[in-house]
Design an enzyme around this catalytic site. Structure first.
Site, PDB file in Angstrom:
ATOM      1  N   HIS A 206      -9.211  -0.670   3.250  1.00 38.25           N
ATOM      2  CA  HIS A 206      -8.127  -1.194   2.408  1.00 38.25           C
ATOM      3  C   HIS A 206      -6.881  -1.189   3.286  1.00 38.25           C
ATOM      4  O   HIS A 206      -6.327  -0.132   3.570  1.00 38.25           O
ATOM      5  CB  HIS A 206      -7.983  -0.274   1.188  1.00 38.25           C
ATOM      6  CG  HIS A 206      -6.858  -0.634   0.283  1.00 38.25           C
ATOM      7  ND1 HIS A 206      -7.042  -1.330  -0.884  1.00 38.25           N
ATOM      8  CD2 HIS A 206      -5.521  -0.388   0.350  1.00 38.25           C
ATOM      9  CE1 HIS A 206      -5.876  -1.495  -1.493  1.00 38.25           C
ATOM     10  NE2 HIS A 206      -4.938  -0.933  -0.767  1.00 38.25           N
ATOM     11  N   CYS A 239       2.274   0.061  -2.805  1.00 37.95           N
ATOM     12  CA  CYS A 239       2.331   1.237  -3.677  1.00 37.95           C
ATOM     13  C   CYS A 239       3.783   1.498  -4.098  1.00 37.95           C
ATOM     14  O   CYS A 239       4.676   1.522  -3.256  1.00 37.95           O
ATOM     15  CB  CYS A 239       1.775   2.442  -2.921  1.00 37.95           C
ATOM     16  SG  CYS A 239       1.914   3.976  -3.841  1.00 37.95           S
TER      17      CYS A 239
END
Ligand SMILES: [Zn+2]
Length: 304
Positions: A206, A239
């Site tokens: 990822h 994030c």
């Protein structure tokens, strides 16, 4: 040897949108999902069971899980970061989860309110519970390649967490460069060591493109034999608890590069570009993905 076929897990509707202030309705998510399935995408991280106040974009996680039941041709994973999230996922009929911890103590505290040690303790309980409920589990490690708060993350620590994860009933693992700090040689080294630990389990990467090394890291991983990658359409994402965070690998950029190298993805690039255009329209802003901008121009050639 470089693999001839790659699995892409689309995370547009989880990592991709989680940082956006314009909230998507469940119906809008359905429309995007249908377009991605039509484009040939067969695997999704579709939502996360996190606190709706912390990540409002994910507040319809239960509804989303219900919505995806009808798509038998694709696999849907939900991200869970604590026991409460896992419980919600199980109650909503979710059969595939990613149970993920951060290798950075500071990021763990900011993202989940738990120190690294607390989060690992919770992770073990979750892995046990998921196994008891017969869930398919992808175990993930965030900030595996570096942390914006702590800088370097110890490789030994990442591998130790991985060893703990695979001692449970885990079918896949994922190393996340949540901060986009990885470099290609670092990827090859950590991936090779991780492969020894995860044996026959699929290893996903990822990657975020924060420092512009995303596709270079993909190629390094391909050379190390990695066959599974996460991506988001148009390179959306990041994030909320990482300063300077930016998007994932743009799915259409990844698909174009792989196809040009003769590697199969099962995904229709033009249809993916149409989804990228749609997302730019909905959010009324630009996203980092490059290939969609090139393919939108009819006056120049692209080697497909
Ligand atoms: Zn991410």
């Amino acid at each position: 040897m470089i693999p001839d076929r790659i699995v892409i897990e689309d995370q547009t509707l989880r990592d991709g949108i989680q940082n956006e202030t314009r909230l998507l309705t469940t119906e809008e998510k359905l429309e995007i999902l249908e377009a991605l399935i039509d484009a040939g995408v067969r695997r999704f991280q579709i939502t996360s069971f996190v606190h709706p106040k912390k990540v409002p974009q994910m507040s319809d996680a239960e509804k989303v899980m219900k919505m995806v039941q009808k798509f038998k041709e694709a696999k849907f994973y939900a991200l869970v970061l604590n026991k409460r999230g896992l419980q919600r996922a199980i109650q909503s009929g979710c059969s595939r989860v990613e149970i993920s911890v951060s290798a950075s103590n500071t990021h763990s505290i900011k993202n989940t309110g738990m120190s690294l040690n607390e989060a690992i303790g919770e992770m073990k309980e979750m892995l046990r519970a998921a196994s008891e409920h017969g869930l398919k589990v992808r175990a993930g490690i965030q900030c595996a390649f570096g942390c914006r708060y702590e800088g370097k993350i110890s490789e030994a620590l990442v591998l130790k967490i991985l060893e703990q994860q695979v001692s449970y009933n885990v079918s896949e693992v994922a190393l996340a460069d949540t901060t986009g700090m990885a470099n290609p040689l670092q990827v090859q080294k950590l991936v090779s060591e991780a492969q020894d630990i995860c044996e026959n389990r699929s290893l996903f990467l990822h990657l975020h493109d924060t420092e512009g090394k995303g596709l270079a890291n993909i190629f390094a991983a391909l050379e190390a034999g990695v066959q599974c990658f996460d991506a988001t359409v148009a390179g959306m994402g990041g994030c909320p608890f990482i300063p300077g965070a930016s998007g994932n690998i743009a799915e259409e950029d990844l698909v174009l590069m792989l196809h040009q190298m003769g590697i199969e993805t099962g995904i229709d690039l033009n249809k993916l570009v149409a989804v990228a255009n749609h997302l730019r329209e909905i959010f009324a802003k630009d996203f980092p993905g490059k290939v969609s901008k090139i393919l939108n121009r009819r006056d120049i050639k692209c080697i497909l």
